[in-house]
Design a protein around this motif. Structure first.
Motif, PDB file in Angstrom:
ATOM      1  N   MET A 196       0.682  -1.170  -0.006  1.00 28.35           N
ATOM      2  CA  MET A 196       0.077  -0.100   0.006  1.00 28.35           C
ATOM      3  C   MET A 196       1.038   1.320   0.150  1.00 28.35           C
ATOM      4  O   MET A 196       0.686   2.322  -0.697  1.00 28.35           O
ATOM      5  N   VAL A 197       1.801   1.232   0.878  1.00 26.71           N
ATOM      6  CA  VAL A 197       2.646   2.532   1.030  1.00 26.71           C
ATOM      7  C   VAL A 197       3.436   2.779  -0.290  1.00 26.71           C
ATOM      8  O   VAL A 197       3.758   3.801  -0.594  1.00 26.71           O
ATOM      9  N   PHE A 205       1.431  10.605   7.735  1.00 23.92           N
ATOM     10  CA  PHE A 205       1.131  11.036   6.651  1.00 23.92           C
ATOM     11  C   PHE A 205       0.415  12.177   6.918  1.00 23.92           C
ATOM     12  O   PHE A 205       0.700  13.124   6.067  1.00 23.92           O
ATOM     13  N   PHE A 212      -3.566   9.118   1.676  1.00 27.80           N
ATOM     14  CA  PHE A 212      -3.036   8.154   2.276  1.00 27.80           C
ATOM     15  C   PHE A 212      -3.239   8.288   3.892  1.00 27.80           C
ATOM     16  O   PHE A 212      -3.246   6.923   4.429  1.00 27.80           O
ATOM     17  N   LEU A 260       1.522   5.313  11.594  1.00 28.91           N
ATOM     18  CA  LEU A 260       1.751   5.746  10.125  1.00 28.91           C
ATOM     19  C   LEU A 260       0.839   6.477   9.495  1.00 28.91           C
ATOM     20  O   LEU A 260       0.833   7.542   8.719  1.00 28.91           O
ATOM     21  N   ARG A 275       1.311  21.334  -4.898  1.00 29.43           N
ATOM     22  CA  ARG A 275       0.538  20.465  -5.505  1.00 29.43           C
ATOM     23  C   ARG A 275       0.455  18.765  -5.273  1.00 29.43           C
ATOM     24  O   ARG A 275      -0.341  18.217  -5.266  1.00 29.43           O
ATOM     25  N   TYR A 329      -1.956  14.190  -1.615  1.00 29.47           N
ATOM     26  CA  TYR A 329      -1.712  12.773  -1.894  1.00 29.47           C
ATOM     27  C   TYR A 329      -1.345  12.262  -0.480  1.00 29.47           C
ATOM     28  O   TYR A 329      -1.919  11.137  -0.066  1.00 29.47           O
ATOM     29  N   LEU A 331       2.628   2.098  -2.892  1.00 26.32           N
ATOM     30  CA  LEU A 331       1.727   2.583  -4.297  1.00 26.32           C
ATOM     31  C   LEU A 331       1.609   4.079  -4.097  1.00 26.32           C
ATOM     32  O   LEU A 331       1.291   4.812  -5.247  1.00 26.32           O
ATOM     33  N   PHE A 332       2.369   4.674  -3.104  1.00 28.24           N
ATOM     34  CA  PHE A 332       2.081   6.168  -2.791  1.00 28.24           C
ATOM     35  C   PHE A 332       2.703   6.802  -4.028  1.00 28.24           C
ATOM     36  O   PHE A 332       2.097   7.785  -4.532  1.00 28.24           O
ATOM     37  N   LEU A 382      -6.800   6.641   4.055  1.00 24.01           N
ATOM     38  CA  LEU A 382      -6.634   5.270   3.623  1.00 24.01           C
ATOM     39  C   LEU A 382      -6.053   4.435   4.805  1.00 24.01           C
ATOM     40  O   LEU A 382      -6.731   3.308   5.240  1.00 24.01           O
ATOM     41  N   ASN A 437      -1.857  12.001 -11.093  1.00 26.67           N
ATOM     42  CA  ASN A 437      -2.437  13.002 -11.720  1.00 26.67           C
ATOM     43  C   ASN A 437      -1.910  14.359 -10.958  1.00 26.67           C
ATOM     44  O   ASN A 437      -2.922  15.232 -10.326  1.00 26.67           O
ATOM     45  N   TYR A 438      -0.655  14.264 -10.934  1.00 25.91           N
ATOM     46  CA  TYR A 438      -0.128  15.406  -9.955  1.00 25.91           C
ATOM     47  C   TYR A 438      -0.598  16.765 -10.619  1.00 25.91           C
ATOM     48  O   TYR A 438      -0.587  17.102 -11.768  1.00 25.91           O
ATOM     49  N   GLY A 439      -0.852  17.675  -9.663  1.00 27.90           N
ATOM     50  CA  GLY A 439      -1.390  19.004  -9.945  1.00 27.90           C
ATOM     51  C   GLY A 439      -2.654  19.166 -10.658  1.00 27.90           C
ATOM     52  O   GLY A 439      -2.984  20.154 -11.318  1.00 27.90           O
ATOM     53  N   ARG A 440      -3.517  18.086 -11.078  1.00 26.74           N
ATOM     54  CA  ARG A 440      -4.620  18.188 -11.823  1.00 26.74           C
ATOM     55  C   ARG A 440      -5.597  18.578 -10.893  1.00 26.74           C
ATOM     56  O   ARG A 440      -5.908  18.055  -9.849  1.00 26.74           O
ATOM     57  N   THR A 490       0.242   7.870  -7.006  1.00 27.78           N
ATOM     58  CA  THR A 490      -0.828   8.622  -6.758  1.00 27.78           C
ATOM     59  C   THR A 490      -0.393   9.807  -7.576  1.00 27.78           C
ATOM     60  O   THR A 490      -1.263  10.648  -7.972  1.00 27.78           O
ATOM     61  N   PHE A 491       0.897  10.179  -7.818  1.00 24.93           N
ATOM     62  CA  PHE A 491       1.205  11.377  -8.287  1.00 24.93           C
ATOM     63  C   PHE A 491       0.986  11.307  -9.773  1.00 24.93           C
ATOM     64  O   PHE A 491       1.575  12.444 -10.387  1.00 24.93           O
TER      65      PHE A 491
END
Lengths: 632, 283
Positions: A552-553, B99, B68, B95, B60, B64, A555-556, B71, A562-565, A559-560
């Motif tokens: 999971m971590v 975040f 997390f 954790l 920006r 995210y 995958l962090f 999540l 769609n950075y800035g969208r 997520t970037f």
């Protein structure tokens, strides 16, 4: 044969490097030997253990005599150092231990019957892998780093690179010797070589501060060496043997005093309180030296010995005292790391603290504790080395090792910054490396001495604070920064990328590491069988959950995408009218105000000097009690 | 009950219960201050409205981290109600909080920075007590697994009175309620604007709210664990504790961070460690 090669090749390479002036052949030799050592240690890991080393031609008296000569030569050199520095303590300690060893060798040397001078089990293999891969990475890194060190950053320091690289490799060779030695006299020799090498490396720059700190390191490690020598003599007189394996397998009543002495030696070498100051002082040396001392060699030799002694001290008052020294060191080290903003000092305190945890495991000595301790050694070595090497690069580029100056690093040096994040995550964050071990430590402690768990609870809360605020500093971007061109030299790049991948893999593959290396070792020592009675220490289900969490971590970064969208970017809120930036605003009476932000260091409730003073007093008292307990 | 079913119920019901709890919180607080207060469902209306707002950021990538946080907050409660290892639950909780803090650091604004810094201090303050709570439960039940702790036949609170009180103290910090609402607060008129949440808006702020709902349910679930052998009592005490927290919130003024840290550590050392000491001596 492989074992001998691993010891002798770095030693020989070191001697060659000593007289190798030009840059290019040095580069080739260093890279070649490093590659060979890495491959060698991996090959060793693939062989079944314990290896049969009985047929090696090692039992000749000549070898022992040669070793004695090396030892005498080293003692003479240290004596010379001590006399020149007018340091009576060094002279006394050296004379005492050299006298003891020479007397021992002359009176008992002829009758010494040693069945196995070297041995290899899973624990040695793990240590060899760390030494080969992490240590090798440091040597490669040093190639690029030391050139920049002498040609750009520190022109005032005399260029003695041949000596530097020679010492690195001799250090590495000695470390291999140390982890494969079964003959305690041999182990002692390698132990002393690492002491001497670290003295010379810490004093590399020859500034007043460096000389002073090098001498301090020497004194403290000599004290440990004296305890080591005493342990050998005592055990020989009691049991008539100088083999490590026999010492470990002996009854507790027989082995307790030598084990206590060896634990003391391990505590000095692994820079536990009250001896932490030598490791903190060692930061004056160039970064590869710090990395070497902190991650793959030196301090790891100390905890290696303490963990080896674990079965001998398990359940005794002596073990309890060793565990307490480790626990106190963990708390004091973690709290002290909060108070300083100097990156290397934070790392040093964190090393001291983490080694405290390992010593704690050794002192508890149950199989769970030893399992956790070995795991800690692995994760700490890889992640800490990565962090030190990153700080080294940053120090060259920013000309500062102050954490506060690292704001915006994610923009100016993105690659190094991300690597540091990986290293830090490996150091304290669930579900990565160190945390798994910390978890296991906690379980081991609760089962053995529940009262000690309070140290872990407070210590790990402090750890959390200083790591997260540093991570935050790396992420924070207050002002626009220019990206620094050419972040890394080739050698540095290879080492850092390699170590990042290693940290990553160690975390991901820890169940395999446990199953194939740590668990068999622990089972062998404690249950004399190949498998642990209840399988896994932290449980299969938990391992799976950990892996899910890790996935999971990891995958962090995705997520970037769609950075800035879908967001509107604006300046930060400053409590006044912004002047087209996130740092300037119009305050009262139309004055222009500048904003600066800095981390908390809690100076009004914590002080480094106070912590170390009382830490030293407390742990010294504990060690005293330990010796009293051992003698009774 | 099958742990998977419990997990599923948690995932669906927790935000509803958590939102209702938040609604009651505002209603009860209002009554304590002799006001009418908003409707019970106000938190849901707020979140729905936040969802439709524009998303304004300073950096920006800041949002995210919050995603997390949400999540992992859900994951933490999931582990807890799924019956996993209590220590693992604590690590997941930490954790998640990290975040959140990193998101605020990333935003790089002075107010969110101070909020983040203070949130870290709060974490440092409550972490020892939380760990000691898990250890205390282990010493009584001989297991770290939540489902085994929950099915232990005796009333845990009888063996762990000190730890229970200490845990209540940390709950006050964890709920970010006065006197420990250093990092961010729902009350107006304060020096750090909205603290750690200052630079988050729209959908992201809604995520933070939802994460808090999940967190509240999980924390009250932990209170329940102390009384798990008598379920009705457990639920009653959990709700009572929630009311108590609201009462304390309304009665006390905010403390300085130094006081928070020191008092929390003293509580952990005296109540938490004292309890463990007595347990291990009795063993």
């Amino acid at each position: 044969m492989l074992v001998l090669t691993l010891i002798l090749v770095p030693l020989a390479a070191g001697l060659v490097l000593l007289c190798l002036k030009p840059d290019l052949p040095r580069k080739i030799l260093v890279s070649g030997v490093t590659l060979a050592v890495c491959c060698g240690s991996v090959a060793l890991a693939l062989l079944p253990t314990p290896l049969n080393l009985g047929d090696l031609p090692l039992n000749q008296h000549g070898i022992n005599l040669g070793m004695l000569l090396v030892e005498i030569a080293m003692s003479l050199f240290i004596l010379y150092v001590g006399v020149r520095a007018k340091n009576p303590l060094i002279v006394v300690l050296t004379l005492a231990q050299a006298g003891l060893m020479v007397w021992f060798e002359l009176t008992a040397g002829a009758h010494l019957e040693v069945a196995q001078n070297l041995f290899v089990d899973k624990f040695s293999v793990i240590m060899a892998l760390i030494n080969g891969i992490v240590g090798g990475g440091i040597c490669i890194y040093a190639l690029g780093y030391m050139r920049e060190y002498h040609e750009v950053a520190h022109r005032d320091v005399a260029d003695r690179r041949p000596l530097f690289f020679a010492l690195l490799f001799i250090f590495m060779g000695a470390m291999f010797g140390l982890i494969f030695a079964n003959n305690l006299v041999w182990l002692f020799l390698f132990w002393e070589i690492t002491t001497l090498c670290s003295f010379l490396l810490i004093g590399y720059t020859q500034t007043e501060e460096a000389k002073r700190n090098a001498l301090r390191a020497l004194v403290m490690n000599l004290a440990g060496g004296l305890a080591f020598a005493l342990a050998i003599v005592w055990f020989y007189r009691q049991a008539g043997s100088i083999e490590l394996q026999i010492l470990i397998a002996s009854k507790q009543s027989l082995a307790l005093l030598p084990a206590a002495l060896l634990c003391f030696a391990g505590i000095t070498k692994s820079a536990q309180l009250p001896f932490s100051s030598w490791l903190l002082g060692a930061m004056v040396a160039p970064t590869p030296v710090s990395a070497l001392l902190h991650s793959s060699t030196m301090v790891k030799a100390g905890v290696y010995l303490v963990l080896r002694m674990a079965p001998s001290v398990a359940g005794t008052k002596v073990g309890m005292m060793v565990a307490l020294v480790g626990a106190v060191t963990f708390v004091v080290g973690s709290l002290a790391a909060i108070t300083t903003s100097e990156a290397k000092r934070v790392l040093a305190w964190s090393t001291v603290a983490n080694l405290g945890l390992i010593v704690l495991c050794g002192g508890i000595g149950t199989y769970e504790a030893v399992w956790a301790g070995v795991l800690l050694i692995i994760f700490h070595a890889v992640a800490k080395c990565l962090l030190f090497l990153c700080v080294g690069v940053i120090e060259h580029k920013l000309h500062s090792r102050d954490i506060e100056s690292m704001a915006g690093l994610i923009v100016s040096m993105p690659r190094v910054s991300v690597m540091m994040q990986i290293g830090m995550a490996g150091m304290f964050l669930a579900p990565f490396g160190m945390l798994i071990s910390k978890w296991a430590v906690l379980k081991a402690v609760v089962d053995a001495y529940p009262m000690l768990s309070v140290f872990i609870a407070f210590g790990s809360a402090a750890t959390l604070f200083f790591w997260v605020k540093w991570m935050g500093k790396l992420l924070e971007v207050v002002e626009p920064h220019k990206r620094i061109e050419k972040e890394l030299e080739l050698g540095e790049s290879i080492a850092l990328h390699g170590l990042s991948v290693a940290t990553f893999l160690a975390c991901l593959l820890f169940p395999l590491i446990s199953t194939y290396f740590i668990a068999p070792y622990v089972a062998e020592v404690y249950f004399h069988s190949a498998a642990l009675p209840d399988g896994d220490i932290i449980g299969r289900g938990n391992t799976i959950i950990m892996t899910i969490m890790m996935a999971m971590v990891m995958l962090f970064p995705i997520t970037f995408i769609n950075y800035g969208r879908g967001v509107r970017v604006t300046d930060a809120y400053l409590g006044g009218a912004n002047l087209h930036s996130s740092t300037l605003f119009v305050g009262s009476a139309n004055s222009v105000q500048n904003v600066t932000i800095g981390n908390y260091y809690l100076h009004n409730i914590l002080s480094e000097a106070w912590l170390s003073r009382w830490g030293v007093v407390g742990s010294a008292a504990l060690l005293l009690v330990m010796f009293v307990m051992a003698c009774l | 009950m099958n742990p998977w079913i419990r997990l599923l119920i948690y995932l669906v019901a927790a935000p509803i219960v958590g939102g209702l709890l938040a609604g009651w919180d505002r209603r009860i607080s209002a009554r304590m201050q002799s006001r009418q207060g908003p409707p019970i469902f106000q938190p849901f209306y707020d979140v729905l409205k936040l969802m439709q707002k524009e998303n304004v950021v300073v950096r920006r990538s800041q949002n995210y981290y919050i995603f997390f946080f949400l999540l992992l907050a859900i994951f933490t409660g999931g582990l807890f109600f799924g019956g996993a290892d209590l220590l693992l639950v604590i690590f997941a909780l930490t954790l998640a909080a990290i975040f959140f803090v990193l998101g605020a650091y990333k935003a790089s604004s002075p107010y969110s920075f101070i909020g983040a810094e203070r949130e870290l201090i709060q974490m440092m303050a409550y972490e020892p007590m939380v760990l000691l709570t898990a250890i205390g439960m282990y010493m009584v039940t001989k297991s770290f697994a939540v489902n085994e702790i929950a099915s232990h036949p005796t009333l845990l609170v009888l063996a762990l009175p000190g730890i229970f009180l200490g845990f209540l103290f940390t709950l006050e910090i964890k709920f970010r309620k006065s006197p420990f609402d250093l990092s961010c607060s729902h009350h107006a008129h304060q020096e750090l604007v909205s603290g750690i949440t200052t630079e988050f808006s729209g959908r992201t702020l809604a995520m933070i709210e939802i994460a808090h709902w999940y967190e509240s349910v999980f924390l009250l679930g932990w209170v329940y664990l102390f009384f798990a052998s008598i379920p009705a009592l457990g639920i009653a005490v959990s709700l009572l504790v929630f009311v108590l927290i609201i009462l304390v919130d309304n009665v006390f003024a905010r403390l300085k961070w130094q006081t928070v840290l020191k008092s929390a550590w003293v509580v952990a050392a005296v109540l938490g460690f004292g309890n463990i000491l007595i347990l291990s001596l009795l063993r």
